[in-house]
Design a protein around this motif. Structure first.
Motif, mmCIF file in Angstrom:
data_model
loop_
_atom_site.group_PDB
_atom_site.id
_atom_site.type_symbol
_atom_site.label_atom_id
_atom_site.label_comp_id
_atom_site.label_asym_id
_atom_site.label_seq_id
_atom_site.Cartn_x
_atom_site.Cartn_y
_atom_site.Cartn_z
ATOM 1 N N ARG A 203 -7.188 4.468 -1.689
ATOM 2 C CA ARG A 203 -8.253 5.452 -1.904
ATOM 3 C C ARG A 203 -8.731 6.026 -0.571
ATOM 4 O O ARG A 203 -8.881 7.246 -0.431
ATOM 5 N N ASP A 204 -8.944 5.156 0.414
ATOM 6 C CA ASP A 204 -9.408 5.620 1.720
ATOM 7 C C ASP A 204 -8.343 6.458 2.423
ATOM 8 O O ASP A 204 -8.641 7.494 3.024
ATOM 9 N N MET A 205 -7.088 6.009 2.366
ATOM 10 C CA MET A 205 -6.015 6.763 3.027
ATOM 11 C C MET A 205 -5.796 8.116 2.363
ATOM 12 O O MET A 205 -5.501 9.110 3.034
ATOM 13 N N ASN A 206 -5.926 8.177 1.044
ATOM 14 C CA ASN A 206 -5.752 9.454 0.353
ATOM 15 C C ASN A 206 -6.821 10.450 0.781
ATOM 16 O O ASN A 206 -6.530 11.628 1.024
ATOM 17 N N SER B 162 -7.570 -4.670 -3.879
ATOM 18 C CA SER B 162 -7.686 -4.385 -2.444
ATOM 19 C C SER B 162 -6.727 -3.285 -2.029
ATOM 20 O O SER B 162 -7.083 -2.402 -1.230
ATOM 21 N N VAL B 163 -5.518 -3.319 -2.566
ATOM 22 C CA VAL B 163 -4.531 -2.294 -2.236
ATOM 23 C C VAL B 163 -4.997 -0.923 -2.711
ATOM 24 O O VAL B 163 -4.879 0.081 -1.999
ATOM 25 N N LYS B 164 -5.560 -0.860 -3.901
ATOM 26 C CA LYS B 164 -6.053 0.421 -4.419
ATOM 27 C C LYS B 164 -7.208 0.955 -3.576
ATOM 28 O O LYS B 164 -7.347 2.172 -3.404
ATOM 29 N N THR B 165 -8.039 0.047 -3.060
ATOM 30 C CA THR B 165 -9.136 0.481 -2.191
ATOM 31 C C THR B 165 -8.607 1.100 -0.903
ATOM 32 O O THR B 165 -9.099 2.138 -0.444
ATOM 33 N N ILE B 166 -7.596 0.483 -0.300
ATOM 34 C CA ILE B 166 -7.008 1.030 0.922
ATOM 35 C C ILE B 166 -6.344 2.367 0.631
ATOM 36 O O ILE B 166 -6.456 3.327 1.405
ATOM 37 N N GLY C 53 0.811 5.490 -6.075
ATOM 38 C CA GLY C 53 1.531 4.569 -5.207
ATOM 39 C C GLY C 53 2.494 3.693 -5.977
ATOM 40 O O GLY C 53 2.501 3.662 -7.214
ATOM 41 N N GLN C 54 3.299 2.971 -5.241
ATOM 42 C CA GLN C 54 4.271 2.071 -5.850
ATOM 43 C C GLN C 54 3.547 0.949 -6.580
ATOM 44 O O GLN C 54 2.592 0.366 -6.069
ATOM 45 N N PRO C 55 3.971 0.627 -7.818
ATOM 46 C CA PRO C 55 3.252 -0.400 -8.592
ATOM 47 C C PRO C 55 3.566 -1.805 -8.099
ATOM 48 O O PRO C 55 4.548 -2.037 -7.385
ATOM 49 N N PHE C 56 2.730 -2.742 -8.497
ATOM 50 C CA PHE C 56 3.003 -4.148 -8.240
ATOM 51 C C PHE C 56 4.133 -4.612 -9.162
ATOM 52 O O PHE C 56 4.224 -4.158 -10.303
ATOM 53 N N PRO C 57 4.978 -5.494 -8.687
ATOM 54 C CA PRO C 57 6.096 -5.943 -9.534
ATOM 55 C C PRO C 57 5.604 -6.713 -10.750
ATOM 56 O O PRO C 57 4.583 -7.408 -10.698
ATOM 57 N N ASN C 58 6.329 -6.569 -11.859
ATOM 58 C CA ASN C 58 5.993 -7.267 -13.100
ATOM 59 C C ASN C 58 6.617 -8.657 -13.102
ATOM 60 O O ASN C 58 7.800 -8.815 -12.784
ATOM 61 N N LEU C 59 5.817 -9.639 -13.467
ATOM 62 C CA LEU C 59 6.324 -11.005 -13.515
ATOM 63 C C LEU C 59 7.168 -11.219 -14.766
ATOM 64 O O LEU C 59 8.248 -11.792 -14.705
ATOM 65 N N HIS C 60 6.654 -10.769 -15.929
ATOM 66 C CA HIS C 60 7.389 -10.851 -17.199
ATOM 67 C C HIS C 60 7.434 -9.442 -17.775
ATOM 68 O O HIS C 60 6.474 -8.987 -18.399
ATOM 69 N N VAL D 189 0.838 -1.207 0.000
ATOM 70 C CA VAL D 189 0.000 0.000 0.000
ATOM 71 C C VAL D 189 0.870 1.252 0.000
ATOM 72 O O VAL D 189 0.660 2.169 -0.814
ATOM 73 N N VAL D 190 1.843 1.321 0.892
ATOM 74 C CA VAL D 190 2.710 2.496 0.988
ATOM 75 C C VAL D 190 4.015 2.262 0.244
ATOM 76 O O VAL D 190 4.387 3.035 -0.640
ATOM 77 N N GLY D 191 4.725 1.193 0.598
ATOM 78 C CA GLY D 191 5.999 0.919 -0.064
ATOM 79 C C GLY D 191 6.986 2.050 0.139
ATOM 80 O O GLY D 191 7.283 2.471 1.255
ATOM 81 N N THR D 192 7.486 2.596 -0.968
ATOM 82 C CA THR D 192 8.423 3.723 -0.897
ATOM 83 C C THR D 192 7.707 5.051 -0.722
ATOM 84 O O THR D 192 8.355 6.096 -0.622
#
Length: 526
Positions: free
Chosen positions: A392-395, A386-390, A434-441, A89-92
């Protein structure tokens, strides 16, 4: 007995006769929602008390928060769930994105954010991290906006002081108009908060009366982010609430299995000797010890040899052979192992905990075995929502109020002025990235982004935002890189640039532009 009702018979009746028949008939109640009748003999089904969520949390929050705090500090999976949410959610850091007209405001935010956290917390992004952790473990977090005049380390005299949920009392009997530490106006909005001056759990020399002292803080200087699962809740509900019992059960199972392994590793030998004969038992029963002489006598006063000592077997060393007394038998203690039921049980309990805290099992356990890249992508996309929902609320509850206070104070202190044609209000409530999710490929992801843009299903800015970056910042840096390359002679001026564009970005004079055009003009055909 009730007369049988027939719809076919009604068709043959006249209207008055049909009304009489309907009036006499006793219709059975529908069973769609008649659970009381269907479950009348089931006393094991829990039922809600019907109590309002606000009063229910007031009575139970203390116990829930204490259990949640203990789990977050001491239980592995509870702490792991909160840490995973913080990482994703926060990351960096969750960063603001504003229009390109004023890059200086973002630079001012970054310089101010280095020491934005009061009481040594540090950067504004560390403040976000602590707020999320408090929101998860305690159900809510408070940030008090403090004006810090004369601080040389703050380019804007503002700091955020974080308060945990325990700092706001659940009962304020000394304030008749207060509810749960908050004073409300006639519309139900919070006008002020009454925080404890000291943490109520502080030990040591602090007097009991000092622990109950409070101070008033206006609502305009307080940011409050919370987990609100029901309408009407004024205080937050800890993230771990529904998982507390399962976490406790799992920890007990792990402790029991660990003890079993320890006992199994500490090998104990038992030496079993044959029983004495009847004659030996009779002689042993007639043998007595005289402490004065230190000798053994029988009942007739005759001296007898001492009884045989208990046979023992010393643990053999590596490479040696133990000598066992005649008739002796060696056995070892071997506690029953958990066998092949350990992993399925832990995984099943882990699934309950993961569902309760909203974190996929694979992320919670850090175990990606057994899933391929497509399944991982599906799980990752679900978690990303779910992360984007959290976020949104924190923002809305936390980041925007802090940013708005920063912008207004920066303008009032003369640290920043809006660009021409803009007002302060144009820069309030920005978008947050926010920090993106890591890319698999990575290569496949980039190829799919290009196809989305080429097919006009998305814009380049959309793709940049998905990667957790600000489109305006990317464009600024690309333009700066291009200008430096042109000045260094590493890249030509884009062919579509007009003379006005060259003057704007490169600052060339008319004769410089003319010379460049002449130098790069295509040769005339013979």
């Amino acid at each position: 007995m009730t007369e049988q009702f027939s719809t076919k018979g009604m068709i043959r009746m006249s209207a008055p006769e049909a009304r009489v028949a309907v009036a006499k008939h006793e219709f059975q109640a529908r069973m769609d929602y008649d659970f009381a009748r269907a479950t009348g003999d089931r006393t094991d089904i829990p039922q809600s008390s019907g109590e309002a969520i606000a009063s229910l949390l007031d009575r139970k929050r203390g116990d829930i928060v204490r259990m949640s705090r203990h789990a977050a500090r001491m239980e592995t999976l509870a702490g792991r769930a909160i840490q995973v949410l913080d990482d994703y959610v926060v990351g960096t850091g969750i960063r603001p994105s504003i229009p390109d007209e004023d890059n200086g405001l973002i630079d001012l935010w970054e310089r101010w954010g280095v020491n934005a956290g009061a009481e040594g917390v540090g950067s504004i992004y560390k403040v976000q991290s602590f707020a999320l952790k408090e929101r998860s473990a305690g159900g809510e977090a408070f940030g008090v906006l403090r004006y810090r005049a004369g601080r040389d380390d703050l380019v804007v005299p503002l700091q955020v002081q974080l308060f945990p949920t325990e700092m706001l009392p659940s009962e304020t009997s000394f304030l008749p108009t207060s509810t749960r530490g908050m004073v409300l106006d006639k519309y139900g909005d919070v006008r002020s908060y009454h925080f404890f001056k000291n943490h109520p759990g502080s030990k040591g020399e602090l007097l009991a009366s000092a622990r109950s002292e409070t101070f008033r803080q206006g609502a305009e200087t307080v940011v409050h982010t919370l987990i609100r699962n029901e309408v009407g809740a004024r205080r937050g509900e800890p993230l771990l609430t529904r998982a507390l019992l399962k976490i406790h059960d799992l920890e007990k199972f792990l402790d029991a299995d660990l003890l079993r392994k320890i006992l199994n590793a500490n090998i104990a030998y038992w030496l079993e000797m044959p029983d004495l004969t009847e004659d030996e038992k009779e002689v042993l029963a007639d043998t007595f010890y005289d402490p004065e002489s230190g000798k053994y006598y029988n009942s007739e006063g005759a001296e007898v040899p001492p009884p045989p000592s208990a046979e023992t077997l010393n643990a053999p060393k590596a490479g040696t052979v133990a000598k066992v007394p005649r008739g002796g038998k060696i056995t070892t203690s071997a506690p029953a192992d958990s066998g092949n039921t350990f992993d399925p049980f832990v995984r099943q309990i882990g699934m309950h905990i993961a569902a309760a805290v909203g974190v996929p099992l694979q992320f919670l356990l850090g175990d990606m075995s057994g899933i391929n890249d497509r399944l991982y992508k599906a799980v990752s996309l679900q978690f990303e929502r779910s992360v984007k929902t959290i976020r949104r609320d924190m923002n809305a509850e936390f980041n925007n109020p802090i940013w708005n206070a920063f912008v207004r104070l920066a303008y009032a202190e003369g640290k920043w002025t809006p660009p021409t044609g803009k007002t302060v209000e144009d820069f309030l409530n920005p978008a947050w990235i926010g920090q993106p999710f890591p890319n698999l490929h990575r290569a496949q992801e980039v190829s799919s982004w290009r196809e989305e843009v080429d097919s006009q299903f998305a814009t380049t800015s959309d793709i940049i935002r998905r990667q957790g970056d600000d489109p305006e910042r990317v464009r600024r840096e690309k333009l700066d890189d291009l200008k430096r390359d042109i000045e260094a002679g590493l890249a030509p001026v884009p062919a579509h640039w007009t003379d006005a564009t060259i003057k704007k970005h490169l600052g060339w004079a008319d004769d410089e532009i003319a010379s460049y055009r002449a130098l790069n003009a295509p040769a005339a055909s013979a």
